[in-house]
Design a protein around this motif. Structure first.
Motif, PDB file in Angstrom:
ATOM      1  N   ALA A   8       0.840  -1.212   0.000  1.00  0.00           N
ATOM      2  CA  ALA A   8       0.000   0.000   0.000  1.00  0.00           C
ATOM      3  C   ALA A   8       0.873   1.260   0.000  1.00  0.00           C
ATOM      4  N   LYS A   9       1.960   1.215   0.745  1.00  0.00           N
ATOM      5  CA  LYS A   9       2.868   2.376   0.785  1.00  0.00           C
ATOM      6  C   LYS A   9       3.537   2.604  -0.572  1.00  0.00           C
ATOM      7  N   VAL A  10       3.928   1.498  -1.199  1.00  0.00           N
ATOM      8  CA  VAL A  10       4.588   1.620  -2.511  1.00  0.00           C
ATOM      9  C   VAL A  10       3.609   2.209  -3.531  1.00  0.00           C
ATOM     10  N   GLY A  29       8.500  15.231   4.003  1.00  0.00           N
ATOM     11  CA  GLY A  29       8.304  14.857   5.413  1.00  0.00           C
ATOM     12  C   GLY A  29       9.310  13.834   5.908  1.00  0.00           C
ATOM     13  N   THR A  30       8.879  13.094   6.916  1.00  0.00           N
ATOM     14  CA  THR A  30       9.774  12.150   7.608  1.00  0.00           C
ATOM     15  C   THR A  30       9.001  10.867   7.923  1.00  0.00           C
ATOM     16  N   GLY A  31       9.709   9.749   7.930  1.00  0.00           N
ATOM     17  CA  GLY A  31       9.058   8.505   8.368  1.00  0.00           C
ATOM     18  C   GLY A  31       9.226   7.376   7.372  1.00  0.00           C
ATOM     19  N   SER A  32       8.630   6.231   7.684  1.00  0.00           N
ATOM     20  CA  SER A  32       8.831   5.054   6.838  1.00  0.00           C
ATOM     21  C   SER A  32       8.116   5.186   5.498  1.00  0.00           C
ATOM     22  N   THR A  33       6.936   5.817   5.479  1.00  0.00           N
ATOM     23  CA  THR A  33       6.220   6.002   4.201  1.00  0.00           C
ATOM     24  C   THR A  33       7.028   6.938   3.305  1.00  0.00           C
ATOM     25  N   VAL A  34       7.537   8.002   3.919  1.00  0.00           N
ATOM     26  CA  VAL A  34       8.395   8.935   3.167  1.00  0.00           C
ATOM     27  C   VAL A  34       9.650   8.197   2.685  1.00  0.00           C
ATOM     28  N   LEU A  82       5.143  17.009   0.493  1.00  0.00           N
ATOM     29  CA  LEU A  82       4.697  15.607   0.528  1.00  0.00           C
ATOM     30  C   LEU A  82       5.096  14.980   1.848  1.00  0.00           C
ATOM     31  N   ASP A  83       4.144  14.325   2.489  1.00  0.00           N
ATOM     32  CA  ASP A  83       4.429  13.739   3.795  1.00  0.00           C
ATOM     33  C   ASP A  83       3.388  12.653   4.086  1.00  0.00           C
ATOM     34  N   SER A  84       3.591  11.946   5.186  1.00  0.00           N
ATOM     35  CA  SER A  84       2.615  10.961   5.616  1.00  0.00           C
ATOM     36  C   SER A  84       2.009  11.404   6.951  1.00  0.00           C
ATOM     37  N   ALA A  85       1.343  10.490   7.633  1.00  0.00           N
ATOM     38  CA  ALA A  85       0.693  10.844   8.904  1.00  0.00           C
ATOM     39  C   ALA A  85       0.555   9.592   9.753  1.00  0.00           C
ATOM     40  N   ASP A  86       0.271   9.809  11.031  1.00  0.00           N
ATOM     41  CA  ASP A  86       0.057   8.673  11.937  1.00  0.00           C
ATOM     42  C   ASP A  86      -1.411   8.249  11.942  1.00  0.00           C
ATOM     43  N   GLU A  87      -2.295   9.234  11.873  1.00  0.00           N
ATOM     44  CA  GLU A  87      -3.745   8.954  11.807  1.00  0.00           C
ATOM     45  C   GLU A  87      -4.403  10.011  10.910  1.00  0.00           C
ATOM     46  N   ILE A  95      -3.162  13.341  12.813  1.00  0.00           N
ATOM     47  CA  ILE A  95      -2.158  13.380  13.881  1.00  0.00           C
ATOM     48  C   ILE A  95      -0.826  13.058  13.224  1.00  0.00           C
ATOM     49  N   LYS A  96       0.177  13.888  13.528  1.00  0.00           N
ATOM     50  CA  LYS A  96       1.525  13.624  13.062  1.00  0.00           C
ATOM     51  C   LYS A  96       2.496  13.775  14.226  1.00  0.00           C
ATOM     52  N   GLY A  97       3.715  13.299  14.010  1.00  0.00           N
ATOM     53  CA  GLY A  97       4.744  13.485  15.043  1.00  0.00           C
ATOM     54  C   GLY A  97       5.269  12.208  15.636  1.00  0.00           C
ATOM     55  N   GLY A  98       4.819  11.067  15.043  1.00  0.00           N
ATOM     56  CA  GLY A  98       5.349   9.786  15.511  1.00  0.00           C
ATOM     57  C   GLY A  98       6.867   9.750  15.437  1.00  0.00           C
ATOM     58  N   GLY A  99       7.403  10.480  14.469  1.00  0.00           N
ATOM     59  CA  GLY A  99       8.864  10.519  14.290  1.00  0.00           C
ATOM     60  C   GLY A  99       9.499  11.759  14.884  1.00  0.00           C
ATOM     61  N   ALA A 100       8.723  12.499  15.688  1.00  0.00           N
ATOM     62  CA  ALA A 100       9.213  13.694  16.406  1.00  0.00           C
ATOM     63  C   ALA A 100       9.652  14.841  15.486  1.00  0.00           C
ATOM     64  N   ALA A 101       9.129  14.858  14.249  1.00  0.00           N
ATOM     65  CA  ALA A 101       9.514  15.936  13.336  1.00  0.00           C
ATOM     66  C   ALA A 101       8.356  16.908  13.107  1.00  0.00           C
ATOM     67  N   LEU A 102       7.362  16.879  14.004  1.00  0.00           N
ATOM     68  CA  LEU A 102       6.101  17.575  13.758  1.00  0.00           C
ATOM     69  C   LEU A 102       6.212  19.074  13.545  1.00  0.00           C
ATOM     70  N   THR A 103       7.123  19.735  14.259  1.00  0.00           N
ATOM     71  CA  THR A 103       7.180  21.199  14.131  1.00  0.00           C
ATOM     72  C   THR A 103       7.674  21.594  12.738  1.00  0.00           C
ATOM     73  N   THR A 104       8.778  21.008  12.317  1.00  0.00           N
ATOM     74  CA  THR A 104       9.282  21.355  10.971  1.00  0.00           C
ATOM     75  C   THR A 104       8.273  20.922   9.909  1.00  0.00           C
ATOM     76  N   GLU A 105       7.652  19.774  10.132  1.00  0.00           N
ATOM     77  CA  GLU A 105       6.662  19.296   9.158  1.00  0.00           C
ATOM     78  C   GLU A 105       5.497  20.293   9.037  1.00  0.00           C
ATOM     79  N   LYS A 106       5.068  20.812  10.165  1.00  0.00           N
ATOM     80  CA  LYS A 106       3.915  21.738  10.131  1.00  0.00           C
ATOM     81  C   LYS A 106       4.307  23.053   9.462  1.00  0.00           C
ATOM     82  N   SER A 122      -4.015   1.584   6.812  1.00  0.00           N
ATOM     83  CA  SER A 122      -4.046   1.344   8.268  1.00  0.00           C
ATOM     84  C   SER A 122      -4.064   2.651   9.071  1.00  0.00           C
ATOM     85  N   LYS A 123      -3.818   3.779   8.387  1.00  0.00           N
ATOM     86  CA  LYS A 123      -3.782   5.070   9.098  1.00  0.00           C
ATOM     87  C   LYS A 123      -5.166   5.727   9.199  1.00  0.00           C
ATOM     88  N   LEU A 124      -6.147   5.157   8.482  1.00  0.00           N
ATOM     89  CA  LEU A 124      -7.486   5.768   8.491  1.00  0.00           C
ATOM     90  C   LEU A 124      -8.203   5.435   9.796  1.00  0.00           C
TER      91      LEU A 124
HETATM   92  C1  5RP Z   1       6.971  12.068  11.629  1.00  0.00           C
HETATM   93  C2  5RP Z   1       5.591  11.875  11.179  1.00  0.00           C
HETATM   94  C3  5RP Z   1       5.331  10.764  10.200  1.00  0.00           C
HETATM   95  O1  5RP Z   1       4.760  11.286   9.045  1.00  0.00           O
HETATM   96  C4  5RP Z   1       4.364   9.812  10.800  1.00  0.00           C
HETATM   97  O2  5RP Z   1       4.905   9.382  12.046  1.00  0.00           O
HETATM   98  C5  5RP Z   1       4.134   8.603   9.897  1.00  0.00           C
HETATM   99  O3  5RP Z   1       5.280   7.820   9.849  1.00  0.00           O
HETATM  100  P1  5RP Z   1       5.321   6.428   9.109  1.00  0.00           P
HETATM  101  O4  5RP Z   1       5.268   6.710   7.650  1.00  0.00           O
HETATM  102  O5  5RP Z   1       6.635   5.829   9.540  1.00  0.00           O
HETATM  103  O6  5RP Z   1       4.156   5.614   9.584  1.00  0.00           O
HETATM  104  O7  5RP Z   1       4.684  12.575  11.523  1.00  0.00           O
HETATM  105  O8  5RP Z   1       7.045  13.087  12.597  1.00  0.00           O
END
Ligand code: 5RP
Length: 228
Positions: A8-10, A29-34, A82-87, A95-106, A122-124
């Motif tokens: 799904a990510k690909v 953005g930041t994270g595994s989807t990115v 371009l970025d992903s999200a946690d929910e 909701i973002k910030g699982g990877g602690a990059a939320l401020t720069t991302e916002k 799975s994020k929906l």
């Molecule tokens: C980082 C984030 C990420 O976008 C979020 O945590 C999703 O990450 P992943 O793609 O690894 O599920 O907000 O701060």
């Protein structure tokens, strides 16, 4: 991670490439989807583009792929982010910030003309906070005061600590501590955002309200593109 989620990510990342083609200055953005998206970008070349990373991690990967990385200080506007999200909920709030990059991302998302988010199915969620807490970034010296204040206002909140390789607080690329706050059911998200932002010491929250222009949802064998 399951193969379905990886697939799904690909698929979502491949769809997102279209938006890169039409832009020159691109926030990332930041994270595994990115991470999956960055691999797709590498495959396609895109040597003429300038990428503005939301974290040191993303900057490192971009430069290891020999792509152009801009320092945020040299950038006034971004064409596309371009970025992903946690929910993500049904109104495309996130909701973002699982990877602690939320401020720069916002900040990058805010200053971008078009904001594209890609997530696997799975994020929906039905309600933000239903699976995980809301990360907020805090000036480290005021962590105890902010934590106490949040608890007095009825929020369940915990300071994020490293699980291995470091003792104590997680410190973001910007030097902030992260507090994870459980979102109360039934409270308006705009009210939560307003309240949290009114507490001195809180730098930013991982609530991304009305920030999505295009949402790409990857499924096992298809993608959905939703526009606001
Ligand atoms: C980082 C984030 C990420 O976008 C979020 O945590 C999703 O990450 P992943 O793609 O690894 O599920 O907000 O701060």
């Amino acid at each position: 991670m399951s193969n379905d989620i990886e697939m799904a990510k690909v698929l979502a990342a491949k769809e997102a490439l279209k938006y890169i083609e039409e832009s020159k200055i691109i926030g990332i953005g930041t994270g595994s989807t990115v991470g999956v998206l960055l691999k797709e970008i590498k495959e396609r070349g895109f040597r003429d583009k300038v990428f503005v990373p939301s974290s040191l991690e993303t900057a490192l990967v971009l430069s290891s792929y020999c792509l152009n990385v801009a320092n945020t200080i040299s950038v006034k506007k971004i064409e596309i982010y371009l970025d992903s999200a946690d929910e993500v909920d049904q109104n495309m709030n996130m909701i973002k910030g699982g990877g602690a990059a939320l401020t720069t991302e916002k900040v990058l998302a805010y200053f971008s003309k078009k904001k594209v988010f890609l997530v696997d199915y799975s994020k929906l969620v039905r309600r933000l906070g239903e699976r995980q807490p809301l990360p907020i970034e805090v000036i480290p010296q005021f962590t105890s005061m902010v934590l106490e204040e949040l608890q007095e206002r009825g929020y369940k909140a915990t300071v994020r600590t490293a699980s291995k390789a470091k003792y104590g607080l997680i410190i973001s690329d910007l030097g902030g501590a992260i507090i994870d706050v459980t979102l109360p059911e039934g409270k308006e998200l705009t009210e939560v955002e307003k309240e949290l932002k009114s507490i001195p010491g809180i730098i930013e929250t991982g609530l991304f309200l009305n920030m999505v222009d295009i949402l790409i949802v990857g499924w096992k064998n298809k993608v959905e593109v939703l526009k606001r």
